[in-house]
Write a protein that holds these residues in place. Structure first.
Motif, PDB file in Angstrom:
ATOM      1  N   VAL A  63      24.757  54.666  58.730  1.00 45.00           N
ATOM      2  CA  VAL A  63      23.302  54.568  58.606  1.00 45.00           C
ATOM      3  C   VAL A  63      22.830  55.264  57.337  1.00 45.00           C
ATOM      4  N   SER A  64      23.486  56.341  56.963  1.00 43.62           N
ATOM      5  CA  SER A  64      23.095  57.072  55.754  1.00 43.62           C
ATOM      6  C   SER A  64      23.312  56.251  54.486  1.00 43.62           C
ATOM      7  N   GLN A  65      24.165  55.249  54.535  1.00 39.96           N
ATOM      8  CA  GLN A  65      24.417  54.388  53.379  1.00 39.96           C
ATOM      9  C   GLN A  65      23.307  53.359  53.168  1.00 39.96           C
ATOM     10  N   LEU A  66      22.451  53.166  54.172  1.00 41.49           N
ATOM     11  CA  LEU A  66      21.378  52.176  54.062  1.00 41.49           C
ATOM     12  C   LEU A  66      20.263  52.695  53.162  1.00 41.49           C
ATOM     13  N   LYS A  67      19.818  51.840  52.261  1.00 45.86           N
ATOM     14  CA  LYS A  67      18.731  52.183  51.339  1.00 45.86           C
ATOM     15  C   LYS A  67      17.703  51.048  51.370  1.00 45.86           C
ATOM     16  N   PRO A  68      16.421  51.398  51.278  1.00 46.89           N
ATOM     17  CA  PRO A  68      15.400  50.340  51.214  1.00 46.89           C
ATOM     18  C   PRO A  68      15.667  49.411  50.032  1.00 46.89           C
ATOM     19  N   GLY A  69      15.463  48.112  50.268  1.00 48.79           N
ATOM     20  CA  GLY A  69      15.669  47.127  49.215  1.00 48.79           C
ATOM     21  C   GLY A  69      17.038  46.470  49.245  1.00 48.79           C
ATOM     22  N   MET A  70      17.926  46.919  50.133  1.00 46.57           N
ATOM     23  CA  MET A  70      19.246  46.293  50.231  1.00 46.57           C
ATOM     24  C   MET A  70      19.108  44.876  50.781  1.00 46.57           C
ATOM     25  N   SER A  71      20.002  43.995  50.344  1.00 48.67           N
ATOM     26  CA  SER A  71      19.987  42.617  50.833  1.00 48.67           C
ATOM     27  C   SER A  71      20.635  42.543  52.216  1.00 48.67           C
ATOM     28  N   ARG A  72      20.480  41.404  52.868  1.00 47.96           N
ATOM     29  CA  ARG A  72      21.090  41.206  54.188  1.00 47.96           C
ATOM     30  C   ARG A  72      22.608  41.313  54.116  1.00 47.96           C
ATOM     31  N   ASP A  73      23.189  40.765  53.058  1.00 47.82           N
ATOM     32  CA  ASP A  73      24.646  40.829  52.905  1.00 47.82           C
ATOM     33  C   ASP A  73      25.123  42.264  52.735  1.00 47.82           C
ATOM     34  N   GLN A  74      24.380  43.060  52.002  1.00 47.93           N
ATOM     35  CA  GLN A  74      24.761  44.458  51.819  1.00 47.93           C
ATOM     36  C   GLN A  74      24.676  45.226  53.137  1.00 47.93           C
ATOM     37  N   VAL A  75      23.626  44.972  53.921  1.00 49.02           N
ATOM     38  CA  VAL A  75      23.485  45.633  55.225  1.00 49.02           C
ATOM     39  C   VAL A  75      24.609  45.182  56.152  1.00 49.02           C
ATOM     40  N   ARG A  76      24.946  43.902  56.141  1.00 46.10           N
ATOM     41  CA  ARG A  76      26.034  43.394  56.975  1.00 46.10           C
ATOM     42  C   ARG A  76      27.367  44.018  56.568  1.00 46.10           C
ATOM     43  N   PHE A  77      27.549  44.252  55.264  1.00 48.29           N
ATOM     44  CA  PHE A  77      28.776  44.882  54.787  1.00 48.29           C
ATOM     45  C   PHE A  77      28.885  46.312  55.322  1.00 48.29           C
ATOM     46  N   VAL A  78      27.775  47.041  55.348  1.00 41.48           N
ATOM     47  CA  VAL A  78      27.779  48.440  55.787  1.00 41.48           C
ATOM     48  C   VAL A  78      27.885  48.551  57.306  1.00 41.48           C
ATOM     49  N   LEU A  79      27.078  47.796  58.041  1.00 43.49           N
ATOM     50  CA  LEU A  79      26.985  47.947  59.502  1.00 43.49           C
ATOM     51  C   LEU A  79      27.805  46.942  60.292  1.00 43.49           C
ATOM     52  N   GLY A  80      28.182  45.844  59.666  1.00 42.03           N
ATOM     53  CA  GLY A  80      28.868  44.782  60.395  1.00 42.03           C
ATOM     54  C   GLY A  80      27.861  43.754  60.895  1.00 42.03           C
ATOM     55  N   THR A  81      28.371  42.749  61.564  1.00 37.03           N
ATOM     56  CA  THR A  81      27.517  41.691  62.096  1.00 37.03           C
ATOM     57  C   THR A  81      26.716  42.230  63.273  1.00 37.03           C
ATOM     58  N   PRO A  82      25.409  41.974  63.308  1.00 36.31           N
ATOM     59  CA  PRO A  82      24.594  42.512  64.412  1.00 36.31           C
ATOM     60  C   PRO A  82      24.947  41.858  65.740  1.00 36.31           C
ATOM     61  N   LEU A  83      24.792  42.633  66.784  1.00 37.74           N
ATOM     62  CA  LEU A  83      25.058  42.128  68.128  1.00 37.74           C
ATOM     63  C   LEU A  83      23.995  41.122  68.544  1.00 37.74           C
ATOM     64  N   VAL A  84      22.740  41.389  68.174  1.00 40.37           N
ATOM     65  CA  VAL A  84      21.629  40.529  68.583  1.00 40.37           C
ATOM     66  C   VAL A  84      20.849  40.089  67.349  1.00 40.37           C
ATOM     67  N   THR A  85      20.699  38.773  67.199  1.00 37.31           N
ATOM     68  CA  THR A  85      19.788  38.228  66.203  1.00 37.31           C
ATOM     69  C   THR A  85      18.828  37.331  66.956  1.00 37.31           C
ATOM     70  N   ASP A  86      17.576  37.689  66.926  1.00 39.88           N
ATOM     71  CA  ASP A  86      16.553  36.992  67.689  1.00 39.88           C
ATOM     72  C   ASP A  86      16.049  35.790  66.902  1.00 39.88           C
ATOM     73  N   VAL A  87      15.986  34.643  67.553  1.00 42.81           N
ATOM     74  CA  VAL A  87      15.505  33.426  66.914  1.00 42.81           C
ATOM     75  C   VAL A  87      14.036  33.568  66.534  1.00 42.81           C
ATOM     76  N   PHE A  88      13.271  34.263  67.345  1.00 37.57           N
ATOM     77  CA  PHE A  88      11.841  34.397  67.110  1.00 37.57           C
ATOM     78  C   PHE A  88      11.492  35.522  66.133  1.00 37.57           C
ATOM     79  N   HIS A  89      12.426  36.434  65.907  1.00 40.05           N
ATOM     80  CA  HIS A  89      12.216  37.539  64.961  1.00 40.05           C
ATOM     81  C   HIS A  89      13.410  37.562  64.008  1.00 40.05           C
ATOM     82  N   GLY A  90      13.427  36.623  63.085  1.00 43.34           N
ATOM     83  CA  GLY A  90      14.552  36.472  62.174  1.00 43.34           C
ATOM     84  C   GLY A  90      14.717  37.612  61.194  1.00 43.34           C
ATOM     85  N   ASP A  91      13.676  38.413  61.023  1.00 46.75           N
ATOM     86  CA  ASP A  91      13.742  39.526  60.082  1.00 46.75           C
ATOM     87  C   ASP A  91      14.138  40.840  60.750  1.00 46.75           C
TER      88      ASP A  91
END
Length: 115
Positions: free
Chosen positions: A42-70
Motif C-alpha cells: 500500500v505504501s508503494q501507491l501514489k496518486p496519479g498511478m495508472s490502473r496497470d501500475q496499481v495492478r502490478f503493485v497490488l495484483g488483480t482485484p478480488l472484486v470489480t463492480d460493473v456499476f462502479h468501474g472506477d
C-alpha cells in the motif's frame, strides 16, 4: 468397551474437563481467501498511478463492480482453525484512469509496529 468409553466421555463432559473436550474436537484447517495486501504494498501507491501500475503493485482485484468501474476492492479473509476471524478491506478509486484515493483498513503511510 463402548460403555466404558461413553461413561468416560459423559463424566468428562459433565465435569467440564476442557482437555478431553479439546481432544475430541475435529481438526479444522486455516482458511485464507482473497488478496493478502501488506503495508509495504500500500505504501508503494501514489496518486496519479495508472490502473496497470496499481495492478502490478497490488495484483488483480478480488472484486470489480460493473456499476462502479472506477473502484477496485481487495478483500482478505483469514479464518484460523482455532481463533477469531480476521478481515482486511482495501478499496482503490480511480478517476479518468488515474489513482485518486485509497480507502480501507490499510492506509498508505501508516507505520506498522515491528515484531
Amino acid at each position: 468397551m463402548r460403555k466404558l468409553l461413553f461413561s468416560v466421555l459423559l463424566i468428562a463432559g459433565v465435569s467440564g474437563c476442557t482437555a478431553v473436550g479439546d481432544f475430541l474436537k475435529p481438526y479444522r484447517i486455516d482458511v485464507r481467501q482473497g488478496n493478502f495486501i501488506t503495508q509495504e504494498m500500500v505504501s508503494q501507491l501514489k496518486p496519479g498511478m495508472s490502473r496497470d501500475q496499481v495492478r502490478f503493485v497490488l495484483g488483480t482485484p478480488l472484486v470489480t463492480d460493473v456499476f462502479h468501474g472506477d473502484r477496485w476492492d481487495y478483500v482478505y479473509r483469514f479464518q484460523p482453525g482455532k481463533g477469531a476471524l480476521q478481515e482486511r478491506r482495501l478499496a482503490v478509486v480511480f478517476e479518468e484512469g488515474k489513482l485518486v484515493r485509497v480507502e480501507g483498513d490499510v492506509r498508505p503511510g501508516e507505520v506498522q509496529p515491528s515484531q
